[in-house]
Design an enzyme around this catalytic site. Structure first.
Site: not given
Ligand code: 13P
Length: 276
Positions: A81, A177-178, A229
Site C-alpha cells: 500500500d 485517511h484517518g 485501516n
Molecule cells: P483509513 O485509515 O481512513 O481507513 O484509510 C485507509 C487507507 O486508505 C489505506 O491506504
C-alpha cells in the site's frame, strides 16, 4: 491462494462489488483479515503500507500472508500500500507480494505518469499488478469537506491510465485517511465522470467513517477496491483499553487474542458492505 489485483478486481467491478483492502502489520492483523475472509467465503486484499516498514519486517509479513493464503482456494492479494520508493517496491516483489501501489500523487502529473509507467513495466514483467493514485487523498486531514482542487481530474485520469497501463486507479473524490470531524462530502459526480471514461477498477482510499450509502453508490459506479485501516485499529484499541482498565488485565497473549477477535468482526462488517 495468492493472486494479483487483476484476478479479482476486474470481475468485482463488472459485478458492482468491491473487495476490501485491510492494512496489516502484525500476526494479529493478518489473522484477523484472513479469518474474516474465510468465514465469509470472499476474496480479500492484505495491504502492507510502506509506513509500516519500521514496525514489521516486510519479508516476515510476506511469509505469514503466503503461509495462510496457501491454505485456501479463495483468491487473496498481498498488496504493497502507498509506496513512494521504487526500492521498496523491488523489496516487496522479491518478498513475494503479488501487487504494489506506486503513490506518485504528490509529484507533478507528468512525473507521476512517467514513474508509474516505469513501475508498471517492471511489475508486469513478473506478473505483479500496479495501483496508482491521481489527485489527493490526504493523511490526517480531519475536515469533512475537501476543496475541489484535491479531486482527481477526469482528463488526467483518462490520459494517465492509457499511457501508464496501470491496473487500478485510486481516485480522490472527497475521502481522507484517518478520522473525520463530521460526515465527509463525497463528490459522486466526479466519480461518475471518471468511471464513464476509465474502464479499469477504481480504488477508494480512506474507507473508515464513510457512510454506507456513499460506499454503496461508489461501488455501483465502479469502485472495486476499498481501503480501510483507521476504523479497525480504533475498534481494537478500544477493546484493549477496556481490558486494561480491569483490575487484573490478564496475560498479553489473551489481550491480543481478544483484540484480534474484535478486528475479525470489524473486517467482516466491511466485507459484507463492500461485497453485497
Ligand atoms: P483509513 O485509515 O481512513 O481507513 O484509510 C485507509 C487507507 O486508505 C489505506 O491506504
Amino acid at each position: 491462494m495468492l493472486v494479483n489485483l487483476n484476478q479479482v478486481l476486474v470481475a468485482a467491478r463488472a459485478e458492482d462489488r468491491a473487495i476490501g483492502a485491510f492494512n496489516i502489520y502484525s500476526l494479529e492483523t493478518i489473522e484477523a483479515v484472513y479469518r474474516a475472509a474465510i468465514d465469509l467465503d470472499t476474496p480479500v486484499i492484505f495491504a502492507f503500507g510502506e509506513q509500516y516498514i519500521d514496525v514489521a519486517n516486510i519479508k516476515i509479513i510476506a511469509a505469514m500472508v503466503r503461509e495462510l493464503a496457501g491454505r485456501t482456494i479463495l483468491p487473496m492479494v498481498l498488496h504493497l500500500d502507498h509506496c513512494q520508493s521504487v526500492e521498496v517496491i523491488y523489496q516487496a516483489v522479491q518478498a513475494g507480494f503479488t501487487s504494489v501501489m506506486f503513490d506518485g500523487s504528490k509529484l507533478p502529473f507528468t512525473e507521476n505518469l512517467a514513474r508509474t509507467g516505469e513501475v508498471v513495466r517492471f511489475a508486469h514483467a513478473v506478473g505483479v499488478s500496479v495501483e496508482a493514485e491521481l489527485g489527493s487523498v490526504p493523511f490526517g486531514h480531519t475536515e469533512s469537506v475537501l476543496p475541489e482542487e484535491y479531486l482527481t481530474k477526469v482528463d488526467e485520469a483518462v490520459r494517465f491510465v492509457a499511457e501508464t497501463g496501470v491496473d487500478a486507479l485510486a481516485v480522490a473524490i472527497g475521502t481522507a485517511h484517518g478520522e473525520y470531524k463530521g460526515r465527509p462530502k463525497i463528490y459522486h459526480d466526479r466519480l461518475q465522470q471518471i468511471a464513464e471514461q476509465v474502464a479499469i477498477p477504481l480504488v477508494l482510499h480512506g474507507g473508515s467513517g464513510v457512510p454506507d450509502e456513499d460506499i454503496l453508490a461508489a461501488v455501483r459506479m465502479g469502485v472495486a477496491k476499498i481501503n480501510v485501516n483507521t476504523q479497525i485499529s480504533l475498534a481494537a484499541v478500544k477493546k484493549l483499553k477496556e481490558l486494561c482498565a480491569r483490575e487484573k488485565p490478564g496475560h498479553l497473549s489473551d489481550l491480543l487474542y481478544e483484540a484480534e477477535k474484535v478486528m475479525v468482526e470489524e473486517v467482516k462488517g466491511f466485507i459484507r458492505l463492500f461485497w453485497g
